[in-house]
Design a protein around this motif. Structure first.
Motif, PDB file in Angstrom:
ATOM      1  N   LEU A  39     -12.343  -1.309 -18.122  1.00 40.68           N
ATOM      2  CA  LEU A  39     -13.110  -0.125 -18.496  1.00 40.68           C
ATOM      3  C   LEU A  39     -14.293  -0.579 -19.334  1.00 40.68           C
ATOM      4  O   LEU A  39     -14.137  -1.016 -20.471  1.00 40.68           O
ATOM      5  N   ASN A  41     -17.116   1.376 -19.820  1.00 41.60           N
ATOM      6  CA  ASN A  41     -17.775   2.477 -20.517  1.00 41.60           C
ATOM      7  C   ASN A  41     -17.030   3.788 -20.274  1.00 41.60           C
ATOM      8  O   ASN A  41     -16.712   4.120 -19.134  1.00 41.60           O
ATOM      9  N   TYR A  42     -16.751   4.478 -21.348  1.00 44.11           N
ATOM     10  CA  TYR A  42     -16.269   5.855 -21.253  1.00 44.11           C
ATOM     11  C   TYR A  42     -17.095   6.650 -22.241  1.00 44.11           C
ATOM     12  O   TYR A  42     -16.978   6.468 -23.450  1.00 44.11           O
ATOM     13  N   SER A  43     -17.969   7.478 -21.756  1.00 45.94           N
ATOM     14  CA  SER A  43     -18.839   8.199 -22.674  1.00 45.94           C
ATOM     15  C   SER A  43     -18.894   9.672 -22.306  1.00 45.94           C
ATOM     16  O   SER A  43     -18.690  10.043 -21.149  1.00 45.94           O
ATOM     17  N   ASN A  44     -19.151  10.453 -23.306  1.00 45.90           N
ATOM     18  CA  ASN A  44     -19.307  11.874 -23.031  1.00 45.90           C
ATOM     19  C   ASN A  44     -20.307  12.500 -23.976  1.00 45.90           C
ATOM     20  O   ASN A  44     -20.556  11.994 -25.083  1.00 45.90           O
ATOM     21  N   SER A  45     -20.874  13.559 -23.516  1.00 43.18           N
ATOM     22  CA  SER A  45     -21.837  14.312 -24.305  1.00 43.18           C
ATOM     23  C   SER A  45     -21.479  15.780 -24.137  1.00 43.18           C
ATOM     24  O   SER A  45     -21.804  16.397 -23.132  1.00 43.18           O
ATOM     25  N   PRO A  46     -20.743  16.322 -25.101  1.00 44.56           N
ATOM     26  CA  PRO A  46     -20.235  17.684 -24.915  1.00 44.56           C
ATOM     27  C   PRO A  46     -21.259  18.759 -25.268  1.00 44.56           C
ATOM     28  O   PRO A  46     -21.927  18.665 -26.304  1.00 44.56           O
ATOM     29  N   LYS A 121      -6.918  12.987 -19.185  1.00 48.96           N
ATOM     30  CA  LYS A 121      -7.671  11.730 -19.157  1.00 48.96           C
ATOM     31  C   LYS A 121      -6.861  10.597 -18.556  1.00 48.96           C
ATOM     32  O   LYS A 121      -7.395   9.733 -17.844  1.00 48.96           O
TER      33      LYS A 121
ATOM     34  N   CYS B  61     -14.477   3.915 -26.649  1.00 44.17           N
ATOM     35  CA  CYS B  61     -15.045   5.109 -26.040  1.00 44.17           C
ATOM     36  C   CYS B  61     -16.318   5.429 -26.801  1.00 44.17           C
ATOM     37  O   CYS B  61     -16.515   4.972 -27.927  1.00 44.17           O
ATOM     38  N   PHE B  63     -19.565   8.506 -27.440  1.00 47.75           N
ATOM     39  CA  PHE B  63     -20.040   9.870 -27.203  1.00 47.75           C
ATOM     40  C   PHE B  63     -21.398  10.044 -27.848  1.00 47.75           C
ATOM     41  O   PHE B  63     -21.804   9.267 -28.720  1.00 47.75           O
ATOM     42  N   THR B  79     -11.705  14.186 -31.072  1.00 45.88           N
ATOM     43  CA  THR B  79     -11.389  13.971 -29.656  1.00 45.88           C
ATOM     44  C   THR B  79     -11.348  12.482 -29.328  1.00 45.88           C
ATOM     45  O   THR B  79     -10.437  11.991 -28.645  1.00 45.88           O
ATOM     46  N   MET B  83      -8.078  10.033 -28.188  1.00 46.69           N
ATOM     47  CA  MET B  83      -7.900   9.443 -26.857  1.00 46.69           C
ATOM     48  C   MET B  83      -8.084   7.934 -26.814  1.00 46.69           C
ATOM     49  O   MET B  83      -7.747   7.303 -25.808  1.00 46.69           O
TER      50      MET B  83
END
Lengths: 479, 442
Positions: A39, A41-46, A121, B61, B63, B79, B83
Motif C-alpha cells: 500500500l 498511498n491511502y488518502s482522502n479529502s472529506p 475499509k 494513511c 488526508f 478517523t 483506521m
C-alpha cells in the motif's frame, strides 16, 4: 444550503448586473494505490467545500471562487467578482450578451450499487490487495500497480433567472497496470485501459472484470517484449471502444467546442479547424458517423439536470450522417453564432469558472459484434488500450500509440504487435470509417482528467462508443 | 490558519508512536484571460488546505482538509487514527524527512497586490494597440499567484516558504491567416519587466510572421530550437532523472551515473537559486533545495531523490524535484546559428507532447506559435505546424551548437495544482530532427 445559495443570488441581483450565478460543491474524495503489492498511498479529502460566484456587469463576466464558505468570505467574493467584471469591461470591444431563459429546476440523487465510502475499509483494501498480489512482480513483470479513486460530489446551482438545481453523484476510477522489462525495453499493459472511470461505486471493479483479466495483462505485457512492430505503410484498423473514446474525444469532442473557434482557449488548450460556416455542410465523417452530446443520460459522468449557467440538460446532434450540424457552446457563444445553448458549460468544482465542456459525447452505435467485425476484416489490426496521444493545436493532425495491436489476417487474430502507432488528419480519418459495432458493444468510457482552461481544470466526462473500423490508415510511423 | 497547523501538531504530539508530516498551503490567484484583444474573464481564486501524512510503524494513511477548521481536523484525525492499524504495511518506508537545513530567508512581495488588475489591463491595451498595426490580435493570460507553505514533521522539521510568480503570455494571432507568435514573461520580480522591450520583441516575431506560408515534407531537418522548446524537451527528459522513475523501471538513466551520454556541450542543472527564475526553497518533503548538477559536460551525474527512495534505492538524497532546470548556454550567437543553416526549420514552441516509451525517451508532439523555414541562412517563410516523433536522447546527441545566452522561460502547469515554474535555456541547433507529418494548418 438551498436557502444559502438563493440568498447569495439575491445579493447579486443589483441594477448593474445582467446575470449572476452561484455554485457550491462538497466533494468527498478517496484514493488508494497499491504498488508492487504494497500500500503506497491511502488518502482522502472529506467534504471539500467550494463556492464560485459569477456576475455579468457592463457586458463582462467577473468570477471569484474559494474553499471558504463563511459569510465574510462570501461578501469578499461578491465584491471581488463585481470588481473583476467592472475592470474587465474596460478592456473589451464586444459585450457579452445572451437572451434570458425561463427558470428551470433540477434534482438528482445517484445511488451507486456499492457506496465506496460506506464499504468497510478492510473489505475494500482486502479486495485491492488481492488484485495487487495477482499482478505482483514476477518473471519479467518488474512493476505493478492497482489504483482506485472514488468521488462523491454534492452540487448546488442557482442563478438570477430563478433557476436552481441540486445533485449528488458518485464517480469511480479503477485501474491496474503491469510493466514488463527485458533487454529489448519495457512494455506496459493496463486494465481496463485509459478511460476506465465511470458513474458508480465500487461495483465498477466487478463490472469491469478486474479479477478475470490479471493473467491476461501479465501475459500480454510479457509477450509484447518480443513482439514485432507494424511494418505496413497503411492498413485497415479496428479501434477498440476504450481507445476509440479517446480518438473521439480529441478529434471531434474538443474540435467542436465553440469557445475554441473564438480563440478563448488559444493560450493553453488550443483552437480548432472547425468554423461556424461549416455547420450543415462540412463532411466530417462517413455517412455511418453520428455523433451527439447528451447530458440527459444518467449513465455517463456528463449527466446534469442543469449546466453551470442554468441550461437544462440536452441531447444535441453534433454530426448527423457524417455532416457537422452543431457545436458544444455557451449561452453567449450560442447567441453570437445563432445556435441554441447546448448545455455544455461546466466546471469540475464550484471554485472553477465554467467552460465549454464535453458532457456525454457519444458515437452512435451501428450494427454487429466486434467478433463479426474482426471476422469481416481481411487484413488489418485491432488496436486498443491507449498508450500515447497527441493532437495539434487545430485538432487536425493526431497520432496515437496503443499498448497492443492484434494482427488480423483472413478474419482471424494471428498475432500481436508492440507500440502500434497510427496518425491521420481528422476529416480524412472519420470519412474512412466503414463500420461501427452495434448496441451490444456500445458502452460509456469515462475519464477524470480532461485538462482545459487557465487556471487549469480537470473535468470528469464520458464517451459512449462501440468499436469501429477505419480503412487504409497510415501506420508507418517509426520511433 | 497557522493556528490550525499548530493545533494539529499538538494533537499529534500526544501520539509518540506516530511519525507525521503536516503542511499548510495557502494559495491565491488573480488571473486575467484575454482573447481577440479584449478581456475574456477576470478570475480570482483562493484556497487553504491542510495536508496530513501519518505513519505508525510502516502503516500509513493521509488526508487533506480544505479550509481547515478545528472540528474538521478532529474528525479527520480521529478517523485516521481509527483506521491506521488496519492498513497494509509499506515495507520500504523508513522515516519522514530528517534534513533540518534552512534556506536563506528572502523577501517575496505579494505580486497580486503589486500588479493590480488595472495595471495588467493597461499593459495589455498598449500591446494590443501595437499588434493591431500589423493586423494581429492578442490572446493569452496575465496573472499573479501568491502562495505560502509551512511544513512540520515528527523529526522537528519546521519550514516555511513563499512564492509569488508572475506570468504573462501573449499570443499574437493574425486576424486573417491565423499565423501565431508567442512571447512570454515570467518570474517573481516585476521590476525587470520592460514593457517597451517586451512589446518590441513581440513585434519582431510578428514581423517574421509576415512571410508567406508554406508546407514541408516529412523528413530529417536541421532545426533551431527556441529556448522554450529545448526547455520543454529537458523537462520531459528530467522525468527519467528521478529515483522514482528508476524504481518503476522507466528511467532512461538507470545504471548510467557518471556515464557520458550526451555531447560535451550539454550541461543541465536544477538550480533554485537563480534570481531570474521562480525560486524554490524546499522539496516536496521539506528537504532543502540546493543546486544539483544533473548532466555535466555530457556525463549523467545524479538522480533527484527524496527520503523515501533514498532508503529504498540507496541513492544520495536531495530536495530536488526538477522545477528549476537550467540548460547552460554555449558559445554561438543566434544570428550565426541561423545563418549556418542551408535549409532547415526554426521552431518557436511545442504542443501536446507525450511519451511513447519513457524509458527510451521516445515521444511525439507538434510545433506551434511560429514555425519558420530557413533557407540559405535566412528565415524566409512561415511553415504549417508540424508533427515530430523523436527520442529526446537523440535530440541532445544531435545538438551541435548552443547560443551563448540562456533565457528564463515560464511554464504554467494546468493539471492538478495550478502553478508556474521557469526553465532556463538557450537556442539550440540540432541536426536530423525527425518531422513525421504536417498538420496542414497554422
Amino acid at each position: 444550503m438551498e436557502q444559502k445559495i438563493k440568498n447569495i443570488v439575491t445579493k447579486l441581483q443589483q441594477p448593474d448586473t445582467a446575470f449572476a450565478d452561484v455554485r457550491i460543491t462538497f466533494t468527498d474524495y478517496e484514493s488508494i494505490l497499491f504498488m508492487n503489492t504494497n500500500l503506497k498511498n491511502y488518502s482522502n479529502s472529506p467534504a471539500s467545500p467550494a463556492i464560485g460566484i459569477r456576475v455579468l456587469i457592463d457586458g463582462c463576466f467577473g468570477f471569484a471562487g474559494s474553499k471558504d464558505l463563511s459569510d465574510s468570505s462570501i461578501e469578499r467574493l461578491i465584491a471581488k467578482a463585481r470588481a473583476n467584471a467592472r475592470q474587465g469591461a474596460k478592456f473589451q470591444k464586444e459585450k457579452v450578451t445572451f437572451p434570458a431563459l425561463p427558470a428551470a429546476f433540477g434534482e438528482y440523487q445517484h445511488i451507486p450499487e456499492i457506496d465506496p465510502f460506506a464499504l468497510p475499509k478492510a473489505e475494500k483494501l482486502g479486495y485491492l490487495k488481492n488484485l495487487a498480489e495477482a499482478i505482483k512482480p514476477q518473471a519479467q513483470i518488474v512493476h505493478s500497480l492497482v489504483s482506485a479513486q472514488f468521488e462523491r460530489q454534492e452540487k448546488y446551482y442557482a442563478n438570477s433567472e430563478g433557476s436552481y438545481s441540486h445533485s449528488i453523484v458518485f464517480n469511480t476510477l479503477p485501474l491496474m497496470l503491469v510493466v514488463a522489462a527485458a533487454d529489448s525495453g519495457i512494455q506496459t499493459r493496463t486494465w481496463p485501459g485509459h478511460m476506465s472511470a465511470g458513474r458508480g461505486g465500487f461495483e465498477l471493479f466487478y463490472k469491469q472484470q478486474f479479477e478475470q483479466n490479471t493473467e491476461r495483462i501479465i501475459k500480454e505485457a510479457t509477450d509484447l517484449l518480443h513482439a514485432p512492430v507494424i511494418t505496413d505503410q497503411k492498413a485497415d484498423i479496428i479501434i477498440g471502444a476504450g481507445h476509440l473514446a479517446l480518438q473521439l474525444h480529441e478529434s471531434v469532442g474538443h474540435a467542436t467546442e465553440a469557445d475554441r473557434i473564438l480563440g478563448q482557449e488559444i493560450s493553453y488548450a488550443g483552437k480548432t479547424f472547425v468554423k461556424p460556416e461549416m455547420l450543415t455542410n462540412f463532411k466530417y465523417g462517413s455517412d455511418l458517423v453520428n455523433i451527439y452530446s447528451d447530458s440527459t443520460d444518467p449513465r455517463g459522468l456528463g449527466y446534469q439536470p442543469l449546466d453551470d449557467e442554468g441550461v437544462p440538460g440536452r441531447r444535441v446532434d453534433i454530426i448527423k450522417n457524417g455532416i457537422l450540424m452543431d457545436l458544444q457552446n455557451s449561452r453567449h457563444i450560442a447567441h453570437k453564432l445563432g445556435l441554441q445553448p447546448s448545455a455544455n458549460m461546466k466546471a469540475p468544482f464550484a471554485d472553477d469558472f465554467p467552460l465549454v465542456r464535453m458532457t456525454n459525447f457519444c458515437l452512435a452505435p451501428g450494427k454487429g459484434t466486434l467478433a463479426e467485425l474482426i471476422a469481416n476484416t481481411e487484413y488489418g489490426y485491432y488496436l486498443d488500450f491507449t498508450k500515447t496521444w497527441s493532437i495539434d493545436d487545430n485538432r487536425n493532425n493526431f497520432q496515437f500509440t496503443t499498448e497492443i495491436g492484434y494482427k488480423i489476417e483472413h478474419g482471424k487474430i494471428t498475432g500481436i504487435v508492440k507500440e502500434p502507432t497510427y496518425y491521420g488528419i481528422t476529416q480524412e480519418f472519420w470519412n474512412a470509417c466503414d463500420a461501427i459495432c452495434g448496441e451490444e458493444e456500445w458502452a460509456y468510457h469515462s475519464t477524470f482528467t480532461c485538462g482545459k482552461g487557465e487556471p487549469g481544470q480537470i473535468m470528469r466526462l464520458s464517451h459512449g462508443v462501440a468499436p469501429a473500423r477505419f480503412k487504409n490508415i497510415n501506420v508507418s510511423v517509426k520511433i | 490558519m497557522n493556528k490550525q497547523l499548530m493545533y494539529l501538531k499538538q494533537a499529534l504530539d500526544k501520539h509518540p508512536e506516530l511519525k507525521y508530516q503536516i503542511s499548510l498551503n495557502s494559495w491565491q490567484t488573480d488571473f486575467l484571460r484575454f482573447y481577440q484583444s479584449q478581456t475574456n474573464y477576470n478570475i480570482s481564486k483562493d484556497s487553504i488546505s491542510l495536508e496530513v501524512l501519518l505513519y505508525k510503524g510502516k502503516k500509513s494513511c493521509d488526508f487533506s482538509i480544505d479550509h481547515p477548521e478545528r472540528d474538521k481536523i478532529d474528525t479527520a484525525l480521529a478517523t485516521a487514527l481509527d483506521m491506521i492499524d488496519s492498513m497494509p504495511e509499506d515495507p520500504d518506508f523508513v522515516d519522514v524527512e530528517d534534513d533540518l537545513s534552512m534556506a536563506q530567508p528572502r523577501d517575496v512581495p505579494n505580486n497580486i497586490e503589486a500588479i493590480p488588475l488595472e495595471q495588467k489591463t493597461k499593459i495589455l491595451s498598449h500591446i494590443a494597440k501595437r499588434a493591431a498595426e500589423y493586423d494581429f490580435e492578442i490572446y493569452g493570460s496575465f496573472f499573479c499567484n501568491y502562495q505560502s507553505w509551512r511544513m512540520l514533521n515528527s523529526n522537528a522539521l519546521d519550514k516555511s516558504s513563499t512564492q509569488s510568480p508572475i506570468y504573462l503570455e501573449v499570443k499574437a494571432v493574425h486576424k486573417k491567416n491565423q499565423v501565431t507568435v508567442l512571447h512570454t514573461f515570467g518570474g517573481e520580480d516585476f521590476s525587470i519587466f520592460d514593457e517597451a522591450s517586451f512589446t518590441n520583441d513581440l513585434l519582431t516575431k510578428i514581423q517574421a510572421a509576415q512571410n508567406p506560408i508554406t508546407d514541408v515534407e516529412p523528413g530529417k531537418y536541421e532545426v533551431i530550437l527556441a529556448p522554450r522548446c529545448l526547455a520543454e524537451f529537458v523537462q520531459y527528459l528530467s522525468y527519467g532523472m528521478s529515483a522514482q522513475a528508476v524504481d518503476q523501471h522507466s528511467s532512461f538513466f538507470e545504471g548510467k551515473v557518471d556515464e557520458k551520454i550526451f555531447p560535451e556541450l550539454i550541461d543541465i542543472s536544477d538550480d533554485p537559486t537563480d534570481e531570474e527564475m521562480i525560486r524554490q526553497d524546499y522539496g516536496a518533503q521539506g528537504h532543502i533545495y540546493r543546486p544539483l548538477k544533473l548532466i555535466e559536460k555530457g556525463y549523467f551525474r545524479a538522480f533527484m531523490c527524496d527520503q523515501y527512495y533514498h532508503y529504498k534505492l540507496g541513492f544520495p538524497k536531495n530536495g530536488n524535484v526538477g522545477t528549476c532546470l537550467k540548460i547552460a548556454p554555449g558559445k554561438s550567437s543566434l544570428e550565426d546559428m541561423i545563418s549556418s543553416v542551408e535549409r532547415g526549420l526554426f521552431i518557436s514552441s511545442l504542443h501536446y507532447m507525450n511519451f511513447i516509451n519513457a524509458k527510451a525517451t521516445s515521444l511525439t508532439g507538434l510545433t506551434r506559435d511560429g514555425t519558420f523555414l530557413i533557407e540559405n541562412g535566412q528565415i524566409t517563410k512561415v511553415v504549417n505546424n508540424l508533427r515530430f516523433t523523436e527520442r529526446i536522447s537523440r535530440i541532445l546527441e544531435n545538438t551541435c551548437e548552443l547560443e551563448s545566452k540562456a533565457y528564463s522561460i515560464p511554464f504554467s502547469s494546468n493539471y492538478a495544482e495550478f502553478s508556474v515554474r521557469t526553465t532556463k535555456a538557450p537556442h539550440a541547433k540540432v541536426k536530423d530532427f525527425n518531422i513525421t507529418s504536417s498538420t496542414k494548418t497554422i
